[in-house]
Design a protein around this motif. Structure first.
Motif, mmCIF file in Angstrom:
data_model
loop_
_atom_site.group_PDB
_atom_site.id
_atom_site.type_symbol
_atom_site.label_atom_id
_atom_site.label_comp_id
_atom_site.label_asym_id
_atom_site.label_seq_id
_atom_site.Cartn_x
_atom_site.Cartn_y
_atom_site.Cartn_z
ATOM 1 N N VAL A 58 94.643 65.562 -21.042
ATOM 2 C CA VAL A 58 96.140 65.399 -20.001
ATOM 3 C C VAL A 58 98.013 65.986 -21.111
ATOM 4 C CG1 VAL A 58 96.115 62.989 -18.764
ATOM 5 C CG2 VAL A 58 96.826 62.832 -21.141
ATOM 6 N N GLY A 59 97.965 66.733 -20.144
ATOM 7 C CA GLY A 59 98.827 67.552 -21.273
ATOM 8 C C GLY A 59 100.354 68.265 -20.364
ATOM 9 N N VAL A 65 93.476 67.422 -16.551
ATOM 10 C CA VAL A 65 92.280 68.433 -16.415
ATOM 11 C C VAL A 65 91.113 67.636 -17.090
ATOM 12 C CG1 VAL A 65 90.855 70.546 -16.752
ATOM 13 C CG2 VAL A 65 93.196 70.215 -16.549
ATOM 14 N N ALA A 66 89.732 67.350 -15.464
ATOM 15 C CA ALA A 66 88.650 66.713 -16.443
ATOM 16 C C ALA A 66 87.669 68.000 -16.248
ATOM 17 C CB ALA A 66 88.090 65.994 -15.860
ATOM 18 N N THR A 102 91.065 75.862 -11.819
ATOM 19 C CA THR A 102 88.935 75.904 -12.245
ATOM 20 C C THR A 102 89.244 77.083 -13.309
ATOM 21 O OG1 THR A 102 87.272 76.070 -11.606
ATOM 22 C CG2 THR A 102 89.253 77.245 -10.162
ATOM 23 N N GLY A 103 88.166 77.158 -14.682
ATOM 24 C CA GLY A 103 88.344 77.898 -15.162
ATOM 25 C C GLY A 103 87.325 77.498 -16.397
ATOM 26 N N GLU A 146 86.305 73.740 -16.632
ATOM 27 C CA GLU A 146 87.104 72.049 -16.237
ATOM 28 C C GLU A 146 87.779 72.662 -14.805
ATOM 29 O OE1 GLU A 146 91.198 74.577 -17.621
ATOM 30 O OE2 GLU A 146 90.537 74.263 -19.690
ATOM 31 N N GLU A 147 88.759 71.889 -14.038
ATOM 32 C CA GLU A 147 88.719 71.570 -12.708
ATOM 33 C C GLU A 147 90.004 70.494 -12.941
ATOM 34 O OE1 GLU A 147 86.562 70.936 -9.997
ATOM 35 O OE2 GLU A 147 85.753 72.987 -9.573
#
Length: 244
Positions: free
Chosen positions: A219-220, A236-237, A108-109, A98-99
């Motif tokens: 989204v959050g 995040v996407a 990023t993670g 994710e980024e």
């Protein structure tokens, strides 16, 4: 006696005539005979006439000639939704990258989703966030002046979310959402490295390109941990792989 009979014969005849006349005077005349019975006239019999024939049905007017054929047009086929493949989609454990933005920081993670049942599970995320911040510091050449300094605020941490998910509709898209607890610690020299606990959540859509591969967008928001990572929105996407 023989000599006297001729003398009384005229008298006897006269007496008989008078008696007959008197009897006829006192006698009642006979009643008149009843009139002869007359039969009632027979009803007039009218000759039965046949029913009138229906009027002739007019013939329908001739059909109008068909309109001339139009020139062929570009025909667009109707859009039909169909399942692109059969079999289970997006089942089991997933591993994702994710980024996205975290309230002004870029993050990023990696994430791992572990399903408990088909519609409920947990997502474990490890994250690295970075954001530049500017501040005024004393100019080393002239203590009476300040200069603008840019500092990179870095944080490392993660979040554990409990996630509810819908079925994969038409083997193409799934909706999900959840939230949980996050822990972040600042990185770098001269900063407090104490881990700070906060929380957050998200809603997202997952789009499948194959049975075991998808992209997602969510989204959050989150609560933040310090001035370098304040609370705010998250967008995040990323992508998921279902290897098993």
């Amino acid at each position: 006696m023989a000599h006297r009979l001729p003398v009384f014969l005229p008298e006897l005849a006269a007496l008989a005539l008078v008696g007959a006349l008197e009897g006829s005077a006192h006698a009642q005349p006979p009643p008149p005979p009843p009139p002869p019975a007359v039969a009632p006239p027979a009803p007039a019999v009218t000759p039965s006439t046949p029913p009138a024939a229906p009027p002739p049905v007019a013939a329908p007017p001739p059909a109008a000639p068909p309109p001339p054929a139009l020139p062929p047009l570009l025909i667009t086929p109707a859009v039909q939704l169909s399942v692109p493949w059969s079999g289970p989609t997006g089942k089991g454990v997933s591993i994702g990258l994710e980024e996205g933005g975290w309230s002004g920081s870029f993050g990023t993670g990696l994430r791992v989703h572990i399903p408990f049942v088909s519609f409920f599970g947990a997502t474990i995320r490890g994250l690295f966030l970075a954001a530049p911040s500017t501040s005024n510091v004393v100019n080393p050449a002239d203590r009476n002046m300040t200069q603008l300094s840019t500092v990179l605020n870095e944080h490392a941490g993660g979040r554990i979310d409990l996630i509810g998910r819908s079925p994969v509709f038409l083997n193409l898209v799934r909706l999900y959402g959840g939230g949980g607890v996050e822990v972040f610690s600042a990185l770098g020299a001269g900063v407090d490295h104490t881990a700070v606990v906060s929380g957050g959540g998200e809603f997202g859509f997952e789009f499948f390109l194959q049975r075991r591969f998808s992209f997602y967008l969510e989204v959050g928001g989150h609560g933040g941990v310090d001035n370098g990572l304040p609370g705010g929105e998250t967008v995040v996407a990323g992508m998921n792989l279902y290897p098993f």
